[in-house]
Design a protein around this motif. Structure first.
Motif, PDB file in Angstrom:
ATOM      1  N   ILE A  77       0.849  -1.187   0.000  1.00 28.99           N
ATOM      2  CA  ILE A  77       0.000   0.000   0.000  1.00 28.99           C
ATOM      3  C   ILE A  77       0.886   1.239   0.000  1.00 28.99           C
ATOM      4  N   ILE A  78       0.599   2.173  -0.930  1.00 26.46           N
ATOM      5  CA  ILE A  78       1.350   3.430  -0.998  1.00 26.46           C
ATOM      6  C   ILE A  78       0.364   4.582  -0.882  1.00 26.46           C
ATOM      7  N   ILE A  79       0.585   5.447   0.100  1.00 21.86           N
ATOM      8  CA  ILE A  79      -0.331   6.543   0.408  1.00 21.86           C
ATOM      9  C   ILE A  79       0.415   7.867   0.300  1.00 21.86           C
ATOM     10  N   THR A  80      -0.154   8.815  -0.439  1.00 23.48           N
ATOM     11  CA  THR A  80       0.411  10.164  -0.486  1.00 23.48           C
ATOM     12  C   THR A  80      -0.570  11.153   0.134  1.00 23.48           C
ATOM     13  N   GLY A  81      -0.033  12.243   0.662  1.00 26.32           N
ATOM     14  CA  GLY A  81      -0.867  13.262   1.287  1.00 26.32           C
ATOM     15  C   GLY A  81      -1.566  14.138   0.272  1.00 26.32           C
ATOM     16  N   GLY A  82      -2.742  14.624   0.640  1.00 31.82           N
ATOM     17  CA  GLY A  82      -3.488  15.562  -0.187  1.00 31.82           C
ATOM     18  C   GLY A  82      -3.592  16.910   0.492  1.00 31.82           C
ATOM     19  N   ASN A  83      -4.288  17.848  -0.125  1.00 28.85           N
ATOM     20  CA  ASN A  83      -4.404  19.184   0.459  1.00 28.85           C
ATOM     21  C   ASN A  83      -5.238  19.189   1.734  1.00 28.85           C
ATOM     22  N   HIS A  84      -6.099  18.197   1.920  1.00 28.79           N
ATOM     23  CA  HIS A  84      -6.891  18.118   3.159  1.00 28.79           C
ATOM     24  C   HIS A  84      -6.108  17.452   4.285  1.00 28.79           C
ATOM     25  N   ILE A  96       6.163   2.450  11.764  1.00 27.52           N
ATOM     26  CA  ILE A  96       5.411   1.225  12.047  1.00 27.52           C
ATOM     27  C   ILE A  96       4.763   0.708  10.774  1.00 27.52           C
ATOM     28  N   LEU A  97       4.149   1.619  10.000  1.00 25.73           N
ATOM     29  CA  LEU A  97       3.476   1.202   8.776  1.00 25.73           C
ATOM     30  C   LEU A  97       4.467   0.635   7.753  1.00 25.73           C
ATOM     31  N   ASN A  98       5.680   1.168   7.732  1.00 26.15           N
ATOM     32  CA  ASN A  98       6.696   0.631   6.813  1.00 26.15           C
ATOM     33  C   ASN A  98       6.952  -0.852   7.068  1.00 26.15           C
ATOM     34  N   GLN A  99       6.904  -1.243   8.325  1.00 27.46           N
ATOM     35  CA  GLN A  99       7.122  -2.650   8.670  1.00 27.46           C
ATOM     36  C   GLN A  99       5.992  -3.539   8.154  1.00 27.46           C
ATOM     37  N   LEU A 100       4.840  -2.924   7.884  1.00 29.85           N
ATOM     38  CA  LEU A 100       3.699  -3.664   7.343  1.00 29.85           C
ATOM     39  C   LEU A 100       3.609  -3.540   5.823  1.00 29.85           C
ATOM     40  N   ASP A 101       4.681  -2.984   5.216  1.00 30.68           N
ATOM     41  CA  ASP A 101       4.721  -2.749   3.765  1.00 30.68           C
ATOM     42  C   ASP A 101       3.668  -1.738   3.332  1.00 30.68           C
ATOM     43  N   ILE A 102       3.442  -0.759   4.218  1.00 31.37           N
ATOM     44  CA  ILE A 102       2.567   0.372   3.903  1.00 31.37           C
ATOM     45  C   ILE A 102       3.446   1.616   3.893  1.00 31.37           C
ATOM     46  N   HIS A 103       3.561   2.258   2.754  1.00 30.41           N
ATOM     47  CA  HIS A 103       4.453   3.403   2.597  1.00 30.41           C
ATOM     48  C   HIS A 103       3.636   4.692   2.551  1.00 30.41           C
ATOM     49  N   VAL A 104       3.999   5.641   3.405  1.00 32.42           N
ATOM     50  CA  VAL A 104       3.267   6.904   3.497  1.00 32.42           C
ATOM     51  C   VAL A 104       4.219   8.062   3.218  1.00 32.42           C
ATOM     52  N   ILE A 105       3.858   8.907   2.259  1.00 35.84           N
ATOM     53  CA  ILE A 105       4.600  10.140   2.003  1.00 35.84           C
ATOM     54  C   ILE A 105       3.608  11.290   2.132  1.00 35.84           C
ATOM     55  N   GLY A 106       3.596  11.892   3.312  1.00 34.43           N
ATOM     56  CA  GLY A 106       2.626  12.946   3.597  1.00 34.43           C
ATOM     57  C   GLY A 106       3.020  14.295   3.033  1.00 34.43           C
ATOM     58  N   GLN A 107       4.332  14.538   2.940  1.00 33.17           N
ATOM     59  CA  GLN A 107       4.820  15.796   2.398  1.00 33.17           C
ATOM     60  C   GLN A 107       6.043  15.524   1.526  1.00 33.17           C
ATOM     61  N   MET A 108       6.348  16.447   0.646  1.00 32.64           N
ATOM     62  CA  MET A 108       7.460  16.266  -0.273  1.00 32.64           C
ATOM     63  C   MET A 108       8.767  16.172   0.511  1.00 32.64           C
ATOM     64  N   PRO A 109       9.520  15.072   0.332  1.00 30.51           N
ATOM     65  CA  PRO A 109      10.807  14.945   1.030  1.00 30.51           C
ATOM     66  C   PRO A 109      11.804  15.993   0.539  1.00 30.51           C
ATOM     67  N   ALA A 130       6.602   6.681  -8.306  1.00 35.84           N
ATOM     68  CA  ALA A 130       7.056   8.020  -7.923  1.00 35.84           C
ATOM     69  C   ALA A 130       5.925   8.662  -7.129  1.00 35.84           C
ATOM     70  N   ALA A 131       5.988   8.535  -5.812  1.00 31.72           N
ATOM     71  CA  ALA A 131       4.883   8.927  -4.926  1.00 31.72           C
ATOM     72  C   ALA A 131       5.032  10.395  -4.520  1.00 31.72           C
ATOM     73  N   ILE A 132       4.430  11.280  -5.301  1.00 32.04           N
ATOM     74  CA  ILE A 132       4.539  12.724  -5.062  1.00 32.04           C
ATOM     75  C   ILE A 132       3.254  13.213  -4.398  1.00 32.04           C
ATOM     76  N   PRO A 133       3.354  13.756  -3.185  1.00 29.44           N
ATOM     77  CA  PRO A 133       2.153  14.224  -2.487  1.00 29.44           C
ATOM     78  C   PRO A 133       1.729  15.597  -2.984  1.00 29.44           C
ATOM     79  N   TYR A 134       0.685  16.145  -2.377  1.00 29.86           N
ATOM     80  CA  TYR A 134       0.247  17.508  -2.668  1.00 29.86           C
ATOM     81  C   TYR A 134       1.398  18.466  -2.376  1.00 29.86           C
TER      82      TYR A 134
END
Length: 403
Positions: A77-84, A96-109, A130-134
């Motif tokens: 699962i790959i999750i990116t952040g939105g404007n909300h 913690i989520l990375n260990q479950l193979d869930i990748h979260v990118i909430g803001q641009m690194p 290429a997981a680019i958030p808002y």
């Protein structure tokens, strides 16, 4: 490799005070049933996981329970952040989520390469996500600065474009010959929007053309626009849309998720989501409204929500009263009138002042209220655009302070 694209979950959303938590749970149950029969390797969620930057404990609980349900299907699962979304809220459990193979990118690194997520099958890298958030103002200002408003608009577009093209360039450099799937949360020129999208960047002036993404992507999974649609381009660029209707303007949209099977092509298959609730908009005279209300029957699992707009020629306080009585006595099973308004074609200013046609401030977002205020200001269009830009920057700063 099979990739499922969804976006704009808006967990915590309320529609005229009606909590849509049950709607979302039913969507997830449907999705789990689909995944059980149609396994996928990767699930992409392109922004706006939550409806508010500071979601309630109930909304967070619903989000984590959803991830637990989905992880039973052994997918990435790959999750990116939105404007909300609040980047800090999304990324708080990141490790913690990375260990479950869930990748979260909430803001641009800080480094673009950290947006790249390789997807392997049998120890071979098959796809790069290429997981680019808002992209927020502070991200965009790193690349460009412009003094005048006109230049600023072009700078915003060029900066967003730079983020996508530079990320793709790094992917091609590190993983040559490997297909790239981009994720984004933005407004693309030509997209059709509905009432429920708010904070579209500076009056849509920053809308990206398809050419801004470059030609290195094999598919671009977008979020931000709730109506499912394709952006006209050689590269498949799609909005999956929101999985449930978030406003009455979406009542006729067929909600869907998109399935990409890379063994066949990067053209997605549209998978229609089961409908769980009906949204009904009724317009007409009092007599016509009464007739239409009588004909309504609920065929869905959840309560039917109804908006009414009475349209009459001459102002009449009696008609207003009769409509109120009709609404009060309405008792169709599993149906509810959630909003009503009245409009009279021929009405004096005095009559308009005592009628119920005037919209409530609560019906509008802060941006919409400010836009209405600008309409009555004796300034040039250029000045109004500059004021709108400044207002958006203040809004973003306030949201950042809340986080």
């Amino acid at each position: 490799m099979r990739i499922l694209h969804t976006a704009d979950w808006h967990i915590g959303k309320r529609l005229h005070k009606t909590d849509l938590a049950k709607d979302f749970d039913l969507f997830i149950n449907w999705l789990c049933e689909y995944l059980d029969k149609n396994p996928v390797d990767v699930l992409l969620i392109s922004g706006d996981v939550f409806d508010f930057s500071n979601p309630s404990s109930e909304s967070r609980n619903q989000y984590y329970k959803t991830l637990i349900k989905l992880k039973k299907f052994d997918l990435k699962i790959i999750i990116t952040g939105g404007n909300h979304d609040s980047p800090s809220v999304l990324e708080a459990p990141k490790e913690i989520l990375n260990q479950l193979d869930i990748h979260v990118i909430g803001q641009m690194p800080d480094e673009f390469k950290n947006c790249l997520i390789p997807i392997s099958s049998e120890n071979n890298i098959e796809i790069i996500i290429a997981a680019i958030p808002y992209l927020r103002s502070r991200n965009l200002q790193r690349q460009f600065d412009a003094e005048s408003h006109d230049n600023k608009q072009e700078a915003i577009k060029e900066s967003i474009s730079y983020h996508f093209q530079e990320t793709a360039r790094l992917a091609k450099e590190k993983y040559p010959e490997i297909p790239i799937v981009g994720m984004g949360h933005l407004f693309a020129t030509g997209a059709s929007i509905s009432e429920s999208e708010r904070d579209i960047q500076i009056g849509n002036l920053a809308g990206l053309e398809a050419s801004h993404f470059g030609n290195s992507y094999d598919y671009i999974a977008l979020g931000h626009i709730h109506k499912p649609q394709r952006i006209h381009a050689e590269t498949p660029i799609f909005y999956s849309g929101s999985p449930i209707a978030l406003s009455f303007s979406e009542r006729k949209n067929e909600k869907r998720v998109l399935l990409i099977d890379t063994r066949k092509s990067f053209e997605p298959e549209s998978i229609a989501i089961l409908k769980f609730r009906d949204l009904v908009l009724i317009k007409g005279t009092l007599a016509e409204i009464e007739e239409k209300l009588e004909a309504i029957e609920n065929e869905f699992q959840l309560k039917t929500l109804i908006e009414i707009e009475m349209q009459e020629n001459e102002f009449s306080a009696t008609l207003n009263y009769d409509l109120e009585q009709l609404i009060e006595n309405f008792d169709k099973p599993n149906c509810e009138i959630v909003k009503h308004k009245v409009s009279f074609k021929n009405m004096t200013k005095v009559e308009r002042g005592v009628s119920s046609t005037e919209s409530q401030v609560s019906d509008f977002t802060p941006k919409q209220v400010f836009l209405k205020k600008l309409q009555g200001v004796d300034e040039t269009e250029q000045t109004k655009l500059e004021l709108m830009s400044a207002f958006e920057e203040i809004l973003e700063e306030l949201n950042r302070t809340e986080e």
